[in-house]
Scaffold this motif. Sequence first.
Motif, PDB file in Angstrom:
ATOM      1  N   GLY A 145       0.845  -1.193   0.000  1.00  0.00           N
ATOM      2  CA  GLY A 145       0.000   0.000   0.000  1.00  0.00           C
ATOM      3  C   GLY A 145       0.880   1.243   0.000  1.00  0.00           C
ATOM      4  N   ARG A 146       0.286   2.376  -0.325  1.00  0.00           N
ATOM      5  CA  ARG A 146       1.084   3.598  -0.508  1.00  0.00           C
ATOM      6  C   ARG A 146       1.649   4.151   0.797  1.00  0.00           C
ATOM      7  NH1 ARG A 146      -3.415   5.380  -4.821  1.00  0.00           N
ATOM      8  NH2 ARG A 146      -2.411   4.543  -6.679  1.00  0.00           N
ATOM      9  N   TYR A 147       0.871   4.095   1.865  1.00  0.00           N
ATOM     10  CA  TYR A 147       1.315   4.674   3.135  1.00  0.00           C
ATOM     11  C   TYR A 147       2.571   3.967   3.656  1.00  0.00           C
ATOM     12  CZ  TYR A 147       1.370   5.799   8.123  1.00  0.00           C
ATOM     13  OH  TYR A 147       1.755   6.183   9.374  1.00  0.00           O
ATOM     14  N   LEU A 148       2.532   2.650   3.757  1.00  0.00           N
ATOM     15  CA  LEU A 148       3.689   1.907   4.251  1.00  0.00           C
ATOM     16  C   LEU A 148       4.882   2.031   3.311  1.00  0.00           C
ATOM     17  CD1 LEU A 148       2.227  -1.403   5.751  1.00  0.00           C
ATOM     18  CD2 LEU A 148       3.346   0.481   6.955  1.00  0.00           C
ATOM     19  N   THR A 149       4.606   2.074   2.008  1.00  0.00           N
ATOM     20  CA  THR A 149       5.690   2.239   1.035  1.00  0.00           C
ATOM     21  C   THR A 149       6.407   3.567   1.257  1.00  0.00           C
ATOM     22  OG1 THR A 149       4.515   0.901  -0.598  1.00  0.00           O
ATOM     23  CG2 THR A 149       6.262   2.322  -1.422  1.00  0.00           C
ATOM     24  N   ILE A 150       5.635   4.642   1.458  1.00  0.00           N
ATOM     25  CA  ILE A 150       6.237   5.950   1.714  1.00  0.00           C
ATOM     26  C   ILE A 150       7.072   5.918   2.986  1.00  0.00           C
ATOM     27  CG2 ILE A 150       5.724   8.344   2.366  1.00  0.00           C
ATOM     28  CD1 ILE A 150       3.270   8.178   0.507  1.00  0.00           C
ATOM     29  N   ALA A 151       6.515   5.371   4.068  1.00  0.00           N
ATOM     30  CA  ALA A 151       7.213   5.359   5.354  1.00  0.00           C
ATOM     31  C   ALA A 151       8.500   4.541   5.286  1.00  0.00           C
ATOM     32  CB  ALA A 151       6.284   4.805   6.435  1.00  0.00           C
TER      33      ALA A 151
ATOM     34  N   GLY B  16      -0.012   9.618  -5.515  1.00  0.00           N
ATOM     35  CA  GLY B  16      -1.158   8.714  -5.469  1.00  0.00           C
ATOM     36  C   GLY B  16      -1.802   8.687  -4.090  1.00  0.00           C
ATOM     37  N   PHE B  17      -0.970   8.672  -3.038  1.00  0.00           N
ATOM     38  CA  PHE B  17      -1.501   8.678  -1.678  1.00  0.00           C
ATOM     39  C   PHE B  17      -2.199  10.010  -1.388  1.00  0.00           C
ATOM     40  CE2 PHE B  17      -0.720   8.693   3.088  1.00  0.00           C
ATOM     41  CZ  PHE B  17      -1.705   7.750   3.351  1.00  0.00           C
ATOM     42  N   GLY B  18      -1.662  11.095  -1.943  1.00  0.00           N
ATOM     43  CA  GLY B  18      -2.317  12.392  -1.787  1.00  0.00           C
ATOM     44  C   GLY B  18      -3.689  12.413  -2.434  1.00  0.00           C
ATOM     45  N   SER B  19      -3.804  11.840  -3.638  1.00  0.00           N
ATOM     46  CA  SER B  19      -5.099  11.816  -4.325  1.00  0.00           C
ATOM     47  C   SER B  19      -6.090  10.898  -3.607  1.00  0.00           C
ATOM     48  CB  SER B  19      -4.920  11.369  -5.778  1.00  0.00           C
ATOM     49  OG  SER B  19      -4.507  10.012  -5.848  1.00  0.00           O
ATOM     50  N   ASP B  20      -5.575   9.909  -2.860  1.00  0.00           N
ATOM     51  CA  ASP B  20      -6.454   9.020  -2.099  1.00  0.00           C
ATOM     52  C   ASP B  20      -7.211   9.768  -0.991  1.00  0.00           C
ATOM     53  OD1 ASP B  20      -5.637   6.885  -3.606  1.00  0.00           O
ATOM     54  OD2 ASP B  20      -4.228   6.097  -2.118  1.00  0.00           O
ATOM     55  N   GLN B  21      -6.722  10.937  -0.602  1.00  0.00           N
ATOM     56  CA  GLN B  21      -7.341  11.684   0.491  1.00  0.00           C
ATOM     57  C   GLN B  21      -8.583  12.450   0.040  1.00  0.00           C
ATOM     58  OE1 GLN B  21      -5.986  10.768   3.364  1.00  0.00           O
ATOM     59  NE2 GLN B  21      -4.621   9.665   1.949  1.00  0.00           N
TER      60      GLN B  21
ATOM     61  N   LYS C  97      -6.611   3.028   0.593  1.00  0.00           N
ATOM     62  CA  LYS C  97      -7.317   2.295  -0.462  1.00  0.00           C
ATOM     63  C   LYS C  97      -6.870   0.830  -0.478  1.00  0.00           C
ATOM     64  CE  LYS C  97      -9.611   5.800  -2.123  1.00  0.00           C
ATOM     65  NZ  LYS C  97      -9.537   6.283  -3.506  1.00  0.00           N
ATOM     66  N   LYS C  98      -7.778  -0.041  -0.887  1.00  0.00           N
ATOM     67  CA  LYS C  98      -7.496  -1.467  -0.959  1.00  0.00           C
ATOM     68  C   LYS C  98      -6.450  -1.741  -2.036  1.00  0.00           C
ATOM     69  CE  LYS C  98      -9.824  -5.924  -1.689  1.00  0.00           C
ATOM     70  NZ  LYS C  98     -11.098  -6.577  -2.021  1.00  0.00           N
ATOM     71  N   LEU C  99      -5.564  -2.729  -1.760  1.00  0.00           N
ATOM     72  CA  LEU C  99      -4.571  -3.123  -2.757  1.00  0.00           C
ATOM     73  C   LEU C  99      -5.282  -3.693  -3.983  1.00  0.00           C
ATOM     74  CD1 LEU C  99      -1.917  -4.934  -0.519  1.00  0.00           C
ATOM     75  CD2 LEU C  99      -1.903  -2.578  -1.318  1.00  0.00           C
ATOM     76  N   VAL C 100      -4.896  -3.208  -5.157  1.00  0.00           N
ATOM     77  CA  VAL C 100      -5.572  -3.634  -6.393  1.00  0.00           C
ATOM     78  C   VAL C 100      -4.672  -4.471  -7.289  1.00  0.00           C
ATOM     79  CG1 VAL C 100      -7.136  -1.676  -6.407  1.00  0.00           C
ATOM     80  CG2 VAL C 100      -4.915  -1.447  -7.520  1.00  0.00           C
ATOM     81  N   GLY C 101      -3.411  -4.653  -6.900  1.00  0.00           N
ATOM     82  CA  GLY C 101      -2.494  -5.399  -7.756  1.00  0.00           C
ATOM     83  C   GLY C 101      -1.846  -4.492  -8.784  1.00  0.00           C
ATOM     84  N   SER C 102      -0.746  -4.914  -9.336  1.00  0.00           N
ATOM     85  CA  SER C 102       0.004  -4.088 -10.279  1.00  0.00           C
ATOM     86  C   SER C 102      -0.456  -4.310 -11.712  1.00  0.00           C
ATOM     87  CB  SER C 102       1.497  -4.402 -10.167  1.00  0.00           C
ATOM     88  OG  SER C 102       2.219  -3.743 -11.174  1.00  0.00           O
TER      89      SER C 102
ATOM     90  N   LEU D  64     -16.208   7.279 -23.800  1.00  0.00           N
ATOM     91  CA  LEU D  64     -15.148   6.984 -22.837  1.00  0.00           C
ATOM     92  C   LEU D  64     -15.604   7.327 -21.434  1.00  0.00           C
ATOM     93  CD1 LEU D  64     -12.146   6.127 -22.464  1.00  0.00           C
ATOM     94  CD2 LEU D  64     -11.563   8.559 -22.640  1.00  0.00           C
ATOM     95  N   GLU D  65     -15.439   6.362 -20.507  1.00  0.00           N
ATOM     96  CA  GLU D  65     -15.744   6.639 -19.113  1.00  0.00           C
ATOM     97  C   GLU D  65     -14.679   7.551 -18.522  1.00  0.00           C
ATOM     98  OE1 GLU D  65     -16.138   3.052 -16.918  1.00  0.00           O
ATOM     99  OE2 GLU D  65     -17.765   2.277 -18.171  1.00  0.00           O
ATOM    100  N   GLU D  66     -15.022   8.244 -17.436  1.00  0.00           N
ATOM    101  CA  GLU D  66     -14.105   9.179 -16.792  1.00  0.00           C
ATOM    102  C   GLU D  66     -12.869   8.441 -16.331  1.00  0.00           C
ATOM    103  OE1 GLU D  66     -13.095  12.982 -16.040  1.00  0.00           O
ATOM    104  OE2 GLU D  66     -15.003  12.316 -16.836  1.00  0.00           O
ATOM    105  N   ALA D  67     -11.699   8.979 -16.657  1.00  0.00           N
ATOM    106  CA  ALA D  67     -10.449   8.337 -16.277  1.00  0.00           C
ATOM    107  C   ALA D  67     -10.133   8.628 -14.833  1.00  0.00           C
ATOM    108  CB  ALA D  67      -9.309   8.803 -17.186  1.00  0.00           C
ATOM    109  N   ASP D  68      -9.112   7.911 -14.343  1.00  0.00           N
ATOM    110  CA  ASP D  68      -8.662   8.150 -12.982  1.00  0.00           C
ATOM    111  C   ASP D  68      -8.100   9.546 -12.863  1.00  0.00           C
ATOM    112  OD1 ASP D  68      -9.309   5.627 -12.284  1.00  0.00           O
ATOM    113  OD2 ASP D  68      -7.322   4.779 -12.537  1.00  0.00           O
ATOM    114  N   GLY D  69      -8.059  10.050 -11.637  1.00  0.00           N
ATOM    115  CA  GLY D  69      -7.484  11.360 -11.381  1.00  0.00           C
ATOM    116  C   GLY D  69      -6.027  11.390 -11.734  1.00  0.00           C
ATOM    117  N   PRO D  70      -5.464  12.567 -11.941  1.00  0.00           N
ATOM    118  CA  PRO D  70      -4.083  12.686 -12.344  1.00  0.00           C
ATOM    119  C   PRO D  70      -3.129  12.256 -11.266  1.00  0.00           C
ATOM    120  CG  PRO D  70      -5.007  14.830 -11.840  1.00  0.00           C
ATOM    121  CD  PRO D  70      -6.108  13.883 -11.730  1.00  0.00           C
ATOM    122  N   ALA D  71      -1.920  12.005 -11.685  1.00  0.00           N
ATOM    123  CA  ALA D  71      -0.846  11.685 -10.748  1.00  0.00           C
ATOM    124  C   ALA D  71       0.403  12.358 -11.226  1.00  0.00           C
ATOM    125  CB  ALA D  71      -0.652  10.183 -10.665  1.00  0.00           C
TER     126      ALA D  71
END
Length: 587
Positions: free
Chosen positions: A96-102, A168-173, A244-249, A577-584
Amino acid sequence: MSLPQTQGKTISDAWDYKGCPADLSKTGGWISAAMILGVELRERLTTLGIAVNLVTYLTGTMHLGNATSANIVTNFFGTSFMLCLLGGFVADAFLGRYLTIAIFAAVQATGVTILTVSTIIPSLRPPKCTPGTGTPCIQASGIQLVVLYLALYVTALGTGGLKSSVSGFGSDQFDDSDPEESKKMTKFFNWFFFLISIGSLLAVTILVYIQDNLGRKWGYGIIACAIVVGLIVISSGTRRYRFKKLVGSPLTQIAAVFVAAVRKRHLDSPSDPSFLYNVHESAAEGVRTKKQKLPHTKDFRFLDNAAIKDPSVTVSNKWNLSTLTDVEEVKLVIRMLPIWATTIIFWTVYAQMSTFSVTQATTMDRHIGKSFQIPAASLTVFFVGGILLTVPVYDRIIVPIARKVLKHPQGLTPLQRIGVGLVLSIIAMVAAAFTEIKRLRAAKSYGLVNNQDAEIPLSVFFLVPQFFFVGAGEAFTYMGQLDFFLRECPKGMKTMSTGLFLSTLSLGFFVSSLLVTIVDKVTHNNPWLPDDINKGKLYNFYWLLAILSGLNLGIYLVCAKGYVYKNRRLADQGIELEEADGPASHA
């Protein structure tokens, strides 16, 4: 056992630190985002605080040659960006992003601490010397270089893992399904890019000045302390973050499609693509998916085999059966590769701003007034200034004009913006070549060619055009690439889109190292890049980069002209086209 009930509105795809559905009013938002923005500011301070002034440390303190020093810097940059792919994979698939950052911030702190210690202990660097006194300068020994490389690459590992997850972790907020929070997310990315620039300015001005005037141990020590403070800050917000839940790579999906296609290469593809396994069938079989169904396309037909149901296989899994939509998503990524490949050379040009351009600056008159001398690496401030000036000029002047002339709502398309950036990089290298010719003429006219340490009476501000044009080019190329990869990558592949973008930076730096090595060997008898650049032909290296960039631009224009944007490709088949994910963003 049922989950504890929350009083406020909860978010369906986010959890708090206890594993309960995240309360919209008690988690995320600007307080959480501000802590994460502080991490990005500190990361930029760390990376540039080390890299932009590293070449002067390698040549002046470690007594390494110009070509070797330039390659160490570009390899450090390249490795940092390449390891973002590893960090993204670890974050998406395991931590997950939080533990990866830490975790990776702690790794980065370890690397910077080793670097700081190496500047304090005398035995970890060669003895001081003064060139031209008859006593040869001793290059760094094997153990000294081992410690240096250990420090740099541990730092690069931490930087790569950290950089891959911060935005990505910022956009998760922020909840992109909520109109108000969606607007806040857009502002978050504006602040993200702004703080990248502020961190860059602080690094190339204050930190570089401290390193040159108070000592490297103070400059690197401040960076190490900043990382520790950043760790404390981001840890203090744990109770407020949304997870956010892990979604796989996405890399796993791409690998699975190729593996399945190879396994079933002996099967014949059906003439009617409706017989291929697709999303609606997987949903009927109980496999939940949020993917938008994509239509079949005729190119890269070999991959279609991945979506053929093999009657001899009794138990299906992702490694022997992919949906047609999975296959088409991989095709989308493949179609972007020519654009991806032709943007690498820009970052090769970019790499020269922290290597040979800094070396040029060390030989020129850097005084403002009688007493203040600009640190050579601080010339990068004009590079950052080029970015900061270009962004508002583009938004306020170029976009309105382009909208009227080109009849495009964005003004310039992502591919057009990248093209402008590539053109500016060519202009930068032409300017750099002319400036180097002028610098060598000044050295000859004042009889300073054989005096490596003499200051050539030519203002260092003659270097400003090459820094400025590369900075302006980055403003176009960076945002153009990011927009292109985010728009064109399949929905749900946010990590893949930024990974493709960051890999162009990484490969650009590695190509720079390769070019320097080749040029150094080919021109050994009449060197272009000697340790004393007053006796070299650095201008020829800049001309070479200008020519290579020009050839690359021609190839890029052909690829860009033939590229069909995803939304147009789908619209031609009557699909919205469906709405894409937010920017990163990962600078």
